[in-house]
Design a protein around this motif. Structure first.
Motif, PDB file in Angstrom:
ATOM      1  N   HIS A 250       0.830  -1.209   0.000  1.00  0.00           N
ATOM      2  CA  HIS A 250       0.000   0.000   0.000  1.00  0.00           C
ATOM      3  C   HIS A 250       0.866   1.260   0.000  1.00  0.00           C
ATOM      4  O   HIS A 250       0.470   2.296  -0.549  1.00  0.00           O
ATOM      5  N   GLY A 251       2.056   1.158   0.607  1.00  0.00           N
ATOM      6  CA  GLY A 251       2.954   2.301   0.606  1.00  0.00           C
ATOM      7  C   GLY A 251       3.423   2.664  -0.787  1.00  0.00           C
ATOM      8  O   GLY A 251       3.753   3.825  -1.060  1.00  0.00           O
ATOM      9  N   PHE A 252       3.456   1.663  -1.679  1.00  0.00           N
ATOM     10  CA  PHE A 252       3.850   1.933  -3.058  1.00  0.00           C
ATOM     11  C   PHE A 252       2.711   2.510  -3.891  1.00  0.00           C
ATOM     12  O   PHE A 252       2.941   3.086  -4.957  1.00  0.00           O
ATOM     13  N   LYS A 253       1.492   2.313  -3.421  1.00  0.00           N
ATOM     14  CA  LYS A 253       0.350   2.738  -4.218  1.00  0.00           C
ATOM     15  C   LYS A 253       0.356   4.255  -4.465  1.00  0.00           C
ATOM     16  O   LYS A 253       0.142   4.724  -5.595  1.00  0.00           O
ATOM     17  N   THR A 254       0.563   5.013  -3.410  1.00  0.00           N
ATOM     18  CA  THR A 254       0.523   6.474  -3.551  1.00  0.00           C
ATOM     19  C   THR A 254       1.601   6.993  -4.490  1.00  0.00           C
ATOM     20  O   THR A 254       1.317   7.780  -5.409  1.00  0.00           O
ATOM     21  N   PRO A 255       2.897   6.575  -4.336  1.00  0.00           N
ATOM     22  CA  PRO A 255       3.906   7.022  -5.303  1.00  0.00           C
ATOM     23  C   PRO A 255       3.595   6.606  -6.731  1.00  0.00           C
ATOM     24  O   PRO A 255       3.843   7.371  -7.681  1.00  0.00           O
ATOM     25  N   LEU A 256       3.024   5.393  -6.888  1.00  0.00           N
ATOM     26  CA  LEU A 256       2.695   4.952  -8.242  1.00  0.00           C
ATOM     27  C   LEU A 256       1.570   5.796  -8.830  1.00  0.00           C
ATOM     28  O   LEU A 256       1.567   6.105 -10.032  1.00  0.00           O
ATOM     29  N   THR A 257       0.613   6.120  -8.001  1.00  0.00           N
ATOM     30  CA  THR A 257      -0.467   6.994  -8.482  1.00  0.00           C
ATOM     31  C   THR A 257       0.078   8.360  -8.895  1.00  0.00           C
ATOM     32  O   THR A 257      -0.300   8.928  -9.937  1.00  0.00           O
TER      33      THR A 257
END
Length: 467
Positions: A250-257
């Motif tokens: 989930h921590g990667f989700k925001t940077p990917l977005t």
């Protein structure tokens, strides 16, 4: 039973112990019987000797007369094995008819008036005989000392001991067989709790229970307690691991977005090539994150939820409705040939992950039609399309993690890898072949019903569509 089997070791050790014990007991019984026969023979000789001495008389001429010989008829039968002879210090000599023309050569001995001496000597026919003798004074006036002896062939005693040993060996062999079978039954009963533990562990691995049964013998109870404690500790660690993996994903989700938003802005600025490269990288990372999230959810799911079951038809209807709103799904027609009674032993979310990936792939490569066929007996779900299909020589490549045939199309190639991970967690398998529609045919089924992936046409290849 294998050589490394605990049951075989216990049964073998018990059988060896039984054979040793019975062997020692048998030898001891033979010795005791031999002593009994010897005592019985000595007692019989003593009786015959008393009868012989009771029947002795001295005639008027001073000669010894056997007025009443021993009653046993074997004394009158030549070489019968039972003999007597009488002699005195004046050279007189009498013997039984059974001795025939043989004389018992007695050792030099001076037994007392009331003493009975026994000797083992060579008798008629060089046979070993046991002799009982006694010296008595017959006539006090004439001082005639008589030496009377009775003998018995030892071959009769030896034959009796041999016959007893033969009968005893047969009886002990039967007893050894019975005890060996009893030992095998006893070992089986003693090891039964281990079989219960084995079934319990298999049920834990299959997700049917969370702990081993505690209703076990006292000797096994500490092991069960330790294993249950280990399972609890493992479950807590798995929960922590899943939480850490989920948090990381989930921590990667925001940077990917944010990265996807930057790519969109780059497109607006006219830097299309750079934006597409960023989008491709972001999508690959997003798919990898999705896969890790799916794996994090899968680990321990079966154990935590027991034996989940999902009705297939409503789930398919929901997935098709969702895909119909996507560009790839909106241009194809979905044909669902699934009856209401088809149930899949999977968690609904996990089954949606599997079917969602398969339907998305089929819709992306289909020309106009995607067909879903399911059967309850045998249990199988088939997704087909009318696209170009997958050459058989390239199926192994598609099943590899990250494997793709179309490098130009969007995607990371992790869809089928996620599908395989989920199916493996539930004991299912994936198989790819050629559809009658002309495109790919993907089948999922329980492992014992689905052949090795990558083979030819399999389950459902000749079955009629379910209406």
């Amino acid at each position: 039973m294998r050589w490394g089997s605990l049951r075989l070791r216990l049964v073998t050790a018990g059988t060896v112990a039984i054979l040793l014990a019975l062997g020692v007991a048998g030898a001891g019984l033979v010795v005791l019987f031999q002593r009994h026969v010897a005592r019985t023979l000595a007692a019989d000789l003593d009786v015959h000797l008393r009868q012989l001495l009771t029947g002795l008389e001295v005639g008027s001429d001073g000669r010894i007369i056997v007025a009443r010989p021993p009653a046993d008829p074997r004394f009158a039968e030549p070489l019968s094995g039972l003999y007597w002879q009488v002699s005195d210090d004046r050279g007189q000599f009498l013997r039984s008819r059974s001795l025939w023309d043989t004389i018992l050569v007695l050792p030099v001995d001076q037994p007392g008036p009331s003493e009975v001496h026994q000797h083992e000597i060579v008798g008629p026919g060089d046979a070993r005989v046991l002799v009982a003798e006694r010296s008595v004074l017959m006539n006090p006036e004439s001082r005639i000392r008589v030496r009377a002896a009775v003998a018995s062939d030892l071959a009769r005693s030896t034959d009796a001991v041999r016959a007893f040993a033969k009968d005893l060996s047969i009886a002990l062999a039967v007893l050894a067989l019975v005890l060996a079978l009893a030992t095998s039954v006893q070992v089986s009963l003693g090891l039964r709790p281990l079989a219960v533990l084995q079934r319990g562990i298999a049920e834990i691995r299959a997700g049917k229970r969370r702990h081993l049964p505690v209703a076990v013998p006292t000797e096994v109870a500490p092991l069960v307690e330790e294993v249950n404690a280990l399972l609890d500790a493992q479950e807590r660690e798995m929960v922590r691991s899943r939480s850490r993996a989920a948090d990381l994903a989930h921590g990667f989700k925001t940077p990917l977005t944010a990265l996807a938003a930057d790519a969109t802005r780059l497109k607006e600025l006219g830097q299309t090539e750079l934006a597409e490269n960023i989008e491709a990288v972001a999508e690959a990372m997003s798919r990898q994150v999705d896969r890790e999230l799916a794996l994090a959810r899968l680990r321990g799911t079966a154990r935590a939820t027991g034996n989940p079951t999902t009705e297939l038809r409503p789930l398919l209807a929901s997935l098709i409705a969702t895909l119909a709103r996507t560009p790839a799904g909106g241009r194809v027609a979905f044909e669902s040939q699934v009856r209401d009674e088809v149930m899949i032993a999977m968690d609904r979310t996990d089954l949606a992950e599997v079917l969602g990936n398969l339907l998305e792939n089929a819709a992306r490569h289909a020309e106009s039609t995607v067909r879903i066929v399911a059967s309850a007996a045998p249990l199988a779900v088939i997704v087909e399309d009318d696209g170009q299909g997958i050459p058989e020589r390239k199926i192994a490549r598609v099943l590899e993690r990250g494997g793709r045939l179309d490098q130009q199309a969007p995607g990371s190639g992790l869809g089928l890898a996620i599908v395989q991970d989920v199916l493996e967690a539930y004991g299912w398998q994936l198989r790819i072949g050629r559809s009658e529609l002309g495109g790919a045919r993907v089948e999922i089924a329980p492992a014992e019903k689905c052949p090795r992936p990558g083979g030819g046409v399999g389950i459902g290849s000749r079955q009629r569509p379910i209406s």
